[in-house]
Motif scaffolding. Sequence first.
Motif, PDB file in Angstrom:
ATOM      1  N   THR A  99       2.858 -15.077   7.015  1.00 17.12           N
ATOM      2  CA  THR A  99       3.420 -13.833   7.565  1.00 17.12           C
ATOM      3  C   THR A  99       3.571 -12.778   6.471  1.00 17.12           C
ATOM      4  OG1 THR A  99       4.645 -15.226   9.129  1.00 17.12           O
ATOM      5  CG2 THR A  99       5.247 -12.906   9.043  1.00 17.12           C
ATOM      6  N   MET A 100       3.912 -13.201   5.272  1.00 17.35           N
ATOM      7  CA  MET A 100       4.014 -12.274   4.152  1.00 17.35           C
ATOM      8  C   MET A 100       2.651 -11.692   3.787  1.00 17.35           C
ATOM      9  SD  MET A 100       6.828 -14.250   1.767  1.00 17.35           S
ATOM     10  CE  MET A 100       7.026 -12.954   0.566  1.00 17.35           C
ATOM     11  N   VAL A 101       1.614 -12.494   3.925  1.00 16.19           N
ATOM     12  CA  VAL A 101       0.245 -11.996   3.690  1.00 16.19           C
ATOM     13  C   VAL A 101      -0.081 -10.881   4.689  1.00 16.19           C
ATOM     14  CG1 VAL A 101      -2.219 -12.604   3.838  1.00 16.19           C
ATOM     15  CG2 VAL A 101      -0.632 -14.123   2.648  1.00 16.19           C
ATOM     16  N   LEU A 102       0.305 -11.086   5.942  1.00 15.18           N
ATOM     17  CA  LEU A 102       0.081 -10.068   6.974  1.00 15.18           C
ATOM     18  C   LEU A 102       0.801  -8.770   6.618  1.00 15.18           C
ATOM     19  CD1 LEU A 102      -1.024  -9.323   9.811  1.00 15.18           C
ATOM     20  CD2 LEU A 102       1.061 -10.312  10.772  1.00 15.18           C
ATOM     21  N   PHE A 103       1.962  -8.888   5.982  1.00 16.84           N
ATOM     22  CA  PHE A 103       2.760  -7.722   5.594  1.00 16.84           C
ATOM     23  C   PHE A 103       2.499  -7.306   4.143  1.00 16.84           C
ATOM     24  CE2 PHE A 103       4.996  -8.746   9.436  1.00 16.84           C
ATOM     25  CZ  PHE A 103       5.635  -7.579   9.831  1.00 16.84           C
ATOM     26  N   LEU A 104       1.301  -7.584   3.645  1.00 12.95           N
ATOM     27  CA  LEU A 104       0.974  -7.253   2.252  1.00 12.95           C
ATOM     28  C   LEU A 104       1.162  -5.763   1.974  1.00 12.95           C
ATOM     29  CD1 LEU A 104      -0.158  -8.134  -0.510  1.00 12.95           C
ATOM     30  CD2 LEU A 104      -2.453  -7.666   0.386  1.00 12.95           C
ATOM     31  N   GLY A 105       0.680  -4.913   2.869  1.00 14.62           N
ATOM     32  CA  GLY A 105       0.815  -3.464   2.692  1.00 14.62           C
ATOM     33  C   GLY A 105       2.264  -3.018   2.624  1.00 14.62           C
ATOM     34  N   PRO A 106       3.088  -3.342   3.635  1.00 22.78           N
ATOM     35  CA  PRO A 106       4.508  -2.962   3.586  1.00 22.78           C
ATOM     36  C   PRO A 106       5.253  -3.531   2.389  1.00 22.78           C
ATOM     37  CG  PRO A 106       3.888  -3.562   5.824  1.00 22.78           C
ATOM     38  CD  PRO A 106       2.720  -3.897   4.952  1.00 22.78           C
ATOM     39  N   LEU A 107       4.931  -4.781   1.974  1.00 28.95           N
ATOM     40  CA  LEU A 107       5.595  -5.384   0.818  1.00 28.95           C
ATOM     41  C   LEU A 107       5.259  -4.634  -0.473  1.00 28.95           C
ATOM     42  CD1 LEU A 107       5.232  -9.204   1.603  1.00 28.95           C
ATOM     43  CD2 LEU A 107       7.374  -7.927   1.427  1.00 28.95           C
ATOM     44  N   CYS A 108       4.002  -4.253  -0.611  1.00 27.03           N
ATOM     45  CA  CYS A 108       3.592  -3.488  -1.798  1.00 27.03           C
ATOM     46  C   CYS A 108       4.223  -2.095  -1.784  1.00 27.03           C
ATOM     47  CB  CYS A 108       2.068  -3.374  -1.861  1.00 27.03           C
ATOM     48  SG  CYS A 108       1.262  -4.945  -2.255  1.00 27.03           S
ATOM     49  N   MET A 109       4.375  -1.531  -0.597  1.00 28.08           N
ATOM     50  CA  MET A 109       5.015  -0.225  -0.482  1.00 28.08           C
ATOM     51  C   MET A 109       6.487  -0.329  -0.885  1.00 28.08           C
ATOM     52  SD  MET A 109       4.560   2.446   2.641  1.00 28.08           S
ATOM     53  CE  MET A 109       5.381   1.439   3.876  1.00 28.08           C
ATOM     54  N   GLN A 110       7.139  -1.417  -0.517  1.00 28.37           N
ATOM     55  CA  GLN A 110       8.529  -1.642  -0.935  1.00 28.37           C
ATOM     56  C   GLN A 110       8.625  -1.778  -2.450  1.00 28.37           C
ATOM     57  OE1 GLN A 110      10.273  -4.994   1.091  1.00 28.37           O
ATOM     58  NE2 GLN A 110      10.702  -3.824   2.937  1.00 28.37           N
ATOM     59  N   ALA A 111       7.657  -2.489  -3.035  1.00 30.48           N
ATOM     60  CA  ALA A 111       7.651  -2.650  -4.493  1.00 30.48           C
ATOM     61  C   ALA A 111       7.484  -1.297  -5.176  1.00 30.48           C
ATOM     62  CB  ALA A 111       6.532  -3.599  -4.903  1.00 30.48           C
ATOM     63  N   LEU A 112       6.617  -0.470  -4.614  1.00 33.45           N
ATOM     64  CA  LEU A 112       6.359   0.867  -5.166  1.00 33.45           C
ATOM     65  C   LEU A 112       7.586   1.763  -5.055  1.00 33.45           C
ATOM     66  CD1 LEU A 112       3.861   2.326  -6.407  1.00 33.45           C
ATOM     67  CD2 LEU A 112       3.415   3.256  -4.129  1.00 33.45           C
ATOM     68  N   ASN A 113       8.355   1.583  -3.981  1.00 33.45           N
ATOM     69  CA  ASN A 113       9.546   2.408  -3.754  1.00 33.45           C
ATOM     70  C   ASN A 113      10.791   1.871  -4.464  1.00 33.45           C
ATOM     71  OD1 ASN A 113       7.979   3.989  -2.118  1.00 33.45           O
ATOM     72  ND2 ASN A 113       8.685   3.103  -0.199  1.00 33.45           N
ATOM     73  N   GLY A 114      10.639   0.730  -5.142  1.00 32.92           N
ATOM     74  CA  GLY A 114      11.765   0.176  -5.896  1.00 32.92           C
ATOM     75  C   GLY A 114      12.712  -0.683  -5.085  1.00 32.92           C
ATOM     76  N   ILE A 115      12.336  -1.006  -3.849  1.00 33.04           N
ATOM     77  CA  ILE A 115      13.228  -1.810  -3.000  1.00 33.04           C
ATOM     78  C   ILE A 115      13.332  -3.243  -3.505  1.00 33.04           C
ATOM     79  CG2 ILE A 115      13.551  -2.722  -0.651  1.00 33.04           C
ATOM     80  CD1 ILE A 115      12.350  -0.135   0.398  1.00 33.04           C
ATOM     81  N   TRP A 116      12.265  -3.734  -4.141  1.00 34.91           N
ATOM     82  CA  TRP A 116      12.300  -5.101  -4.651  1.00 34.91           C
ATOM     83  C   TRP A 116      13.403  -5.289  -5.695  1.00 34.91           C
ATOM     84  CZ3 TRP A 116       7.133  -8.167  -5.333  1.00 34.91           C
ATOM     85  CH2 TRP A 116       6.510  -8.269  -4.084  1.00 34.91           C
ATOM     86  N   ARG A 117      13.701  -4.227  -6.457  1.00 39.65           N
ATOM     87  CA  ARG A 117      14.783  -4.318  -7.445  1.00 39.65           C
ATOM     88  C   ARG A 117      16.129  -4.540  -6.746  1.00 39.65           C
ATOM     89  NH1 ARG A 117      11.810  -0.156 -10.008  1.00 39.65           N
ATOM     90  NH2 ARG A 117      13.175   1.464  -9.140  1.00 39.65           N
ATOM     91  N   LEU A 118      16.224  -3.971  -5.548  1.00 34.08           N
ATOM     92  CA  LEU A 118      17.444  -4.142  -4.750  1.00 34.08           C
ATOM     93  C   LEU A 118      17.602  -5.600  -4.315  1.00 34.08           C
ATOM     94  CD1 LEU A 118      19.781  -2.475  -3.456  1.00 34.08           C
ATOM     95  CD2 LEU A 118      18.356  -2.282  -1.410  1.00 34.08           C
ATOM     96  N   TYR A 119      16.480  -6.238  -3.979  1.00 35.98           N
ATOM     97  CA  TYR A 119      16.515  -7.640  -3.558  1.00 35.98           C
ATOM     98  C   TYR A 119      17.021  -8.562  -4.672  1.00 35.98           C
ATOM     99  CZ  TYR A 119      13.611  -6.214   0.433  1.00 35.98           C
ATOM    100  OH  TYR A 119      13.122  -5.609   1.564  1.00 35.98           O
TER     101      TYR A 119
END
Length: 291
Positions: A99-119
Amino acid sequence: MEATERNKEFLCISTILSCLLLSITYVASLYIWNSPHTREHPSTIKRRFFSVFIMTLISPIFLYYGMNNNVFEKASIWELLGLRWSGLFQATVLPLFLTMVLFLGPLCMQALNGIWRLYAEPMYWLGSARTLIWWRNQVVAPLSEEWTFRACMLPLLLQCFSPTTAIFICPLFFGVAHFHHVVERTKMGMKLKHAIILSSFQFAYTTLFGAYAAFLFAKTGHFMAPFAAHSFCNHMGFPDLSEVIAYKDPVKRAGLLCLFVIGLVAWCFLLTPLTNPTWFNNNLFWHKDFL
């Protein structure tokens, strides 16, 4: 021979009616409370938590009395519900990864927006876990919906239909059940026309997800597989391409759009090999002669 065919036909009709009744009962349990508040109000959420808890107790009754006795010679009620230890780890990790593979685009967009740092912040998760809305979206709704619409409903349908047919029939009940949001949206002041359009769109994507969740359940034979995928999808939300198009940098925009496509293509290629029933010790559901 004719008697056997008639019995099979009667079983299939009773199965469809059982699934329909189960779907209606689930939605009705959400509206049994007379409340002036919206679905986001804490009192509404708490009452609905109680409703779906009762539904988790009621739903297996439909499965137990709706199944042909021959099935119980092959498997226990717990195995039919997808509650077993064998293959549990694989059934949790592989469908979630897929499922994460399917959401590769949105996950990369989150990484680009800095949301991963929030996680990475413990306070983010502690703060989320203190809200009823988070518990509803990430735990209670996925658990209760997958329990009712997959674990208790799909084995019933597999009595009469091939696995491929059953996984496309099962989500129709799940998708139609989401039309109850029309009532809530009109109560909040939305025009009926707009509420119907929005709910129709919701019906479309919840039906598609329902087919995917049913596929995961049938291939793995585990309740945890669709539950993990459902919780993750609720966290991510529906992919927002408008956010990608809004990027001013054409290179970033093109790169993200490519990642959306790559994720979808990779998911299609990995779907079958990563859900091979032998990986999950599933020798029950993905067979023509389920009965």
